[in-house]
Design a protein around this motif. Structure first.
Motif, PDB file in Angstrom:
ATOM      1  N   GLU A  14       0.825  -1.210   0.000  1.00  0.00           N
ATOM      2  CA  GLU A  14       0.000   0.000   0.000  1.00  0.00           C
ATOM      3  C   GLU A  14       0.863   1.265   0.000  1.00  0.00           C
ATOM      4  OE1 GLU A  14      -3.326   2.111   2.904  1.00  0.00           O
ATOM      5  OE2 GLU A  14      -2.972  -0.051   3.039  1.00  0.00           O
ATOM      6  N   GLN A  15       1.998   1.214   0.661  1.00  0.00           N
ATOM      7  CA  GLN A  15       2.841   2.400   0.805  1.00  0.00           C
ATOM      8  C   GLN A  15       3.688   2.684  -0.435  1.00  0.00           C
ATOM      9  OE1 GLN A  15       5.117   1.533   4.319  1.00  0.00           O
ATOM     10  NE2 GLN A  15       3.304   1.466   5.649  1.00  0.00           N
ATOM     11  N   GLU A  16       4.097   1.647  -1.150  1.00  0.00           N
ATOM     12  CA  GLU A  16       5.004   1.815  -2.281  1.00  0.00           C
ATOM     13  C   GLU A  16       4.235   1.979  -3.596  1.00  0.00           C
ATOM     14  OE1 GLU A  16       8.110   2.200  -1.926  1.00  0.00           O
ATOM     15  OE2 GLU A  16       8.495   1.452   0.098  1.00  0.00           O
ATOM     16  N   ASP A  17       4.873   2.629  -4.577  1.00  0.00           N
ATOM     17  CA  ASP A  17       4.263   2.813  -5.892  1.00  0.00           C
ATOM     18  C   ASP A  17       4.694   1.743  -6.887  1.00  0.00           C
ATOM     19  OD1 ASP A  17       2.806   5.020  -5.151  1.00  0.00           O
ATOM     20  OD2 ASP A  17       4.406   6.430  -5.652  1.00  0.00           O
ATOM     21  N   SER A  18       5.592   0.857  -6.476  1.00  0.00           N
ATOM     22  CA  SER A  18       5.970  -0.285  -7.303  1.00  0.00           C
ATOM     23  C   SER A  18       6.209  -1.468  -6.386  1.00  0.00           C
ATOM     24  CB  SER A  18       7.224   0.019  -8.126  1.00  0.00           C
ATOM     25  OG  SER A  18       8.383  -0.052  -7.313  1.00  0.00           O
ATOM     26  N   LEU A  19       6.347  -2.639  -6.980  1.00  0.00           N
ATOM     27  CA  LEU A  19       6.508  -3.846  -6.172  1.00  0.00           C
ATOM     28  C   LEU A  19       7.966  -4.187  -5.889  1.00  0.00           C
ATOM     29  CD1 LEU A  19       3.811  -6.161  -7.801  1.00  0.00           C
ATOM     30  CD2 LEU A  19       3.646  -4.929  -5.636  1.00  0.00           C
ATOM     31  N   LYS A  20       8.888  -3.522  -6.589  1.00  0.00           N
ATOM     32  CA  LYS A  20      10.299  -3.867  -6.426  1.00  0.00           C
ATOM     33  C   LYS A  20      10.789  -3.662  -4.995  1.00  0.00           C
ATOM     34  CE  LYS A  20      14.883  -3.105  -8.430  1.00  0.00           C
ATOM     35  NZ  LYS A  20      15.670  -2.358  -9.440  1.00  0.00           N
ATOM     36  N   PRO A  21      10.491  -2.518  -4.338  1.00  0.00           N
ATOM     37  CA  PRO A  21      10.955  -2.358  -2.950  1.00  0.00           C
ATOM     38  C   PRO A  21      10.353  -3.400  -2.004  1.00  0.00           C
ATOM     39  CG  PRO A  21      10.259  -0.253  -3.887  1.00  0.00           C
ATOM     40  CD  PRO A  21       9.816  -1.315  -4.834  1.00  0.00           C
ATOM     41  N   VAL A  22       9.111  -3.820  -2.261  1.00  0.00           N
ATOM     42  CA  VAL A  22       8.464  -4.832  -1.420  1.00  0.00           C
ATOM     43  C   VAL A  22       9.192  -6.169  -1.585  1.00  0.00           C
ATOM     44  CG1 VAL A  22       6.291  -5.979  -0.856  1.00  0.00           C
ATOM     45  CG2 VAL A  22       6.275  -3.643  -1.772  1.00  0.00           C
ATOM     46  N   ALA A  23       9.519  -6.506  -2.832  1.00  0.00           N
ATOM     47  CA  ALA A  23      10.224  -7.759  -3.098  1.00  0.00           C
ATOM     48  C   ALA A  23      11.581  -7.766  -2.407  1.00  0.00           C
ATOM     49  CB  ALA A  23      10.387  -7.954  -4.598  1.00  0.00           C
ATOM     50  N   GLU A  24      12.299  -6.647  -2.465  1.00  0.00           N
ATOM     51  CA  GLU A  24      13.622  -6.575  -1.856  1.00  0.00           C
ATOM     52  C   GLU A  24      13.535  -6.653  -0.334  1.00  0.00           C
ATOM     53  OE1 GLU A  24      15.121  -2.939  -3.396  1.00  0.00           O
ATOM     54  OE2 GLU A  24      15.735  -3.808  -5.334  1.00  0.00           O
ATOM     55  N   ARG A  25      12.532  -5.982   0.235  1.00  0.00           N
ATOM     56  CA  ARG A  25      12.398  -5.943   1.696  1.00  0.00           C
ATOM     57  C   ARG A  25      12.034  -7.318   2.267  1.00  0.00           C
ATOM     58  NH1 ARG A  25      10.483  -1.874   5.242  1.00  0.00           N
ATOM     59  NH2 ARG A  25      10.755  -2.647   7.382  1.00  0.00           N
ATOM     60  N   LEU A  26      11.168  -8.028   1.576  1.00  0.00           N
ATOM     61  CA  LEU A  26      10.684  -9.315   2.099  1.00  0.00           C
ATOM     62  C   LEU A  26      11.331 -10.514   1.414  1.00  0.00           C
ATOM     63  CD1 LEU A  26       6.856  -8.548   2.456  1.00  0.00           C
ATOM     64  CD2 LEU A  26       8.643  -8.392   4.197  1.00  0.00           C
ATOM     65  N   HIS A  27      12.318 -10.253   0.557  1.00  0.00           N
ATOM     66  CA  HIS A  27      13.041 -11.320  -0.145  1.00  0.00           C
ATOM     67  C   HIS A  27      12.091 -12.205  -0.956  1.00  0.00           C
ATOM     68  CE1 HIS A  27      16.495 -10.142   2.276  1.00  0.00           C
ATOM     69  NE2 HIS A  27      15.757 -10.299   3.371  1.00  0.00           N
ATOM     70  N   LEU A  28      11.208 -11.556  -1.707  1.00  0.00           N
ATOM     71  CA  LEU A  28      10.266 -12.259  -2.571  1.00  0.00           C
ATOM     72  C   LEU A  28      10.713 -12.154  -4.018  1.00  0.00           C
ATOM     73  CD1 LEU A  28       6.897 -11.009  -1.011  1.00  0.00           C
ATOM     74  CD2 LEU A  28       8.098 -13.155  -0.540  1.00  0.00           C
TER      75      LEU A  28
END
Length: 646
Positions: free
Chosen positions: A410-424
């Protein structure tokens, strides 16, 4: 009480839900008038309203009954306009039948209700031994004895309205046989096919033909490219959480020590025995003689243990092992009767037991070998333990990680930072459509991409805008997904150049079918004028509705509907894209008992159909009498926003 309810769940479902509760989908007789006043209505029966909330409640009850009967079913399949409208029709039907039962004064007496409850097998699961009702079962369904009796009374009264007609249906043998003969009549026919495929090589198609077919509005849907997107997506599931978990070596060894018994190989033993047979519960003197004989054999064995096998061959009453010297081969705990097993596992290798009594008689046992029982070493089970511990930790951490995943998406405008943060793993797919079926993908990825819930998420207007990530959505047990659309292609008609081959194939097939049809019609006219020698036609086959001979349905229907007063009769059948068929009807034969079954069965089926028809006719008359008015129309489930762009 709850253990009993759990053990008898099917009784509750089928007796309370299917037999009693569905008769009044929303409420009972008292509620019939109470809740129908002063609200917006979707239907009206006998001057009483059925409200939208009544309808919704009835639909919820229907869904819950389906869920009880089919655990794990996707209840969305029951949330369609057709099913919702059917629920409203059923609700109206119940109100009509209720009004008729009320006016006909069909409520049963208390004596009849009591007699029915105490004698009807369908209520056996609800009765105590003294004939009283099991109150704990009723309480589990939110009912007491009074409410149960009221609903049972209502149910019986309503059943009587239509059962009087249904049970009075009668089918004389002559009538039933005539009806069945008409339906299962057989016809001996010869079929000449004019196959469109044989015309394909003779058909000529030009560019003008292709353009005309492409421009024809009737064919527009065939060349529509569905709405599609290019997107990135992230999946959070238990395996993904597991990959981020590392377990210290000390924790693995501690787990190994705490669960040591799990890593012990089950011990197996090999034994031989001599059985002196004695029936359990048999005469005491016979059992005493058998025991004395066993004790005598035991004495002989102790004198000469090496001769155990010979004694078993000569004296054992167990035919399965006697020929093998009493050998029972390898077995583990749980394989033998308790007394025998306890004796065997108390012996040391080579030892001989005392006389052991079992349901089969008396045994003398010799333990011949032992194997297993060792504990597997830590290193040999380390990977297994680590997988178990990581899976357990992942299950505990999933809720916490899911909340973090939802917030980051919800906070990010792309999925790349989420993937990096959660190792997905960030995945990308092009040409994603509703009903997308990936051809080359891992099984887990294919399951995600084929999920209807994912398609619903992707084609929401907020997701299609592509400015932000979609919301994190649960698409399965412990499985969440989020997407980001980078390109959106609305539904569109494909250019002729892109579908030229498909258009050419369609036009060619249509022309070939027309050519076959023309040839078949000409031949039919010729044969009608002058019937050919039957020998020049294909072999005759016997056709009926029960035995279609693998012929097309259109041909079967046409043949069985055709007048056959004058034989031979000729029929031409258009088979659409497959061509044309000319049929000569040679004989009309009565129904075959192999198809219809015994006449008693036929009469029952015919009577049941006739009863159903009469009941529906009576119900239609009741609807007129009680002035049924239906104004509510079920709407389709709200389409995902953005669907209008198709």
């Amino acid at each position: 009480m709850f253990d009993f309810v759990r053990r008898h769940n099917r009784i509750l479902q089928f007796i309370l839900l299917l037999l009693i509760v569905p008769s009044f989908v929303v409420f009972g007789i008292q509620g019939y008038n109470k809740y129908s006043e002063g609200r917006n209505h979707v239907a009206r029966v006998d001057g009483q309203d059925i409200s939208q909330s009544d309808w919704d409640a009835a639909h919820r009850n229907q869904v819950e009954r389906m869920r009880a009967q089919m655990p794990g079913v996707d209840v969305k399949m029951f949330d369609t306009p057709e099913i919702r409208q059917r629920v409203l029709e059923d609700l109206v039907r119940e109100r009509v039948v209720f009004a008729a039962a009320r006016d006909l004064h069909l409520s049963p007496t208390e004596e009849r209700l009591d007699r029915l409850f105490k004698t009807d097998p369908q209520f056996a699961g609800l009765r105590n031994p003294d004939g009283s009702v099991r109150k704990e079962l009723l309480a589990a369904q939110g009912m007491n004895s009074a409410l149960f009796a009221q609903r049972l009374s209502q149910d019986l009264a309503m059943r009587q309205v239509l059962s009087a007609i249904g049970l009075s249906a009668f089918a004389p043998e002559s009538v039933a046989r005539a009806a069945v003969d008409a339906f299962y009549q057989r016809r001996e026919i010869r079929v000449q096919r004019f196959d469109a495929r044989e015309q394909l090589g003779r058909v000529q198609v030009g560019d003008a033909d292709l353009q005309a077919y492409y421009d024809d509005p009737r064919n527009a849907a065939r060349f529509q490219a569905p709405e599609s997107v290019t997107m990135e997506y992230l999946v959070l599931d238990l395996p993904a959480v597991e990959r981020g978990i590392s377990v210290p070596e000390d924790d693995l060894r501690k787990y190994y020590g705490e669960n040591a018994s799990r890593y012990e190989q089950p011990q197996e033993r090999r034994a031989s025995h001599i059985l002196v047979k004695a029936e359990a519960g048999g005469p005491a003197d016979a059992r005493a003689r058998a025991k004395a004989r066993a004790e005598a054999l035991l004495a002989e064995v102790k004198k000469n243990p090496a001769g155990f096998a010979d004694l078993a061959r000569k004296n054992s009453d167990d035919p399965g092992s006697a020929a093998k010297g009493g050998d029972l081969d390898w077995f583990s705990r749980g394989a033998m009767v308790k007394s025998f097993e306890e004796a065997v596992f108390a012996l040391k290798k080579g030892e001989i037991s005392g006389v052991v009594e079992s349901d089969f008689g008396y045994h003398v046992i010799q333990l011949t070998d032992v194997r297993g029982g060792e504990r597997r070493g830590f290193e040999s089970v380390r990977a297994e333990i680590e997988a178990e511990v990581r899976k357990s930790l992942a299950q505990k951490r999933f809720a916490e990680t899911a909340e973090q995943f939802t917030n980051l998406v919800e906070q990010e405008d792309s999925l790349k930072p989420v993937a990096e943060r959660l190792h997905l793993t960030l995945r990308r797919v092009e040409g994603f459509t509703r009903g997308f079926q990936p051809k080359e993908a891992k099984a887990e990825d294919a399951a995600v991409l084929a999920s209807p819930k994912l398609a619903e998420l992707v084609f929401q207007s907020e997701t299609l805008a592509g400015k932000h990530n979609s919301q994190a959505t649960e698409i399965g047990a412990s499985q969440m997904v989020a997407v980001h659309v980078s390109a959106h292609q609305p539904a569109r008609k494909q250019a002729l150049a892109d579908v030229r081959e498909a258009v050419k194939a369609a036009v060619t097939q249509a022309r070939a079918a027309q050519a076959a049809r023309t040839e078949g019609e000409a031949r039919l006219a010729q044969w009608k004028a002058r019937a050919p020698d039957a020998a020049s036609l294909p072999a005759a086959v016997t056709l009926s509705r029960a035995r279609s001979q693998d012929l097309p349905k259109a041909l079967v229907d046409a043949v069985l509907k055709a007048p056959a007063e004058k034989l031979p009769a000729w029929v031409g059948v258009d088979l659409g894209g497959d061509g044309y068929a000319v049929v000569m009807i040679e004989k009309v034969l009565p129904a075959d008992v192999a198809d219809t079954g015994p006449i008693d069965k036929v009469r029952q089926q015919y009577a049941a159909m006739w009863a159903g028809a009469e009941s529906e006719a009576y119900l239609a008359a009741l609807r007129k009498r009680y002035k049924v008015e239906i104004t509510g129309k079920a709407k389709a489930a709200e389409e995902p926003a953005g669907a209008a762009s198709k």
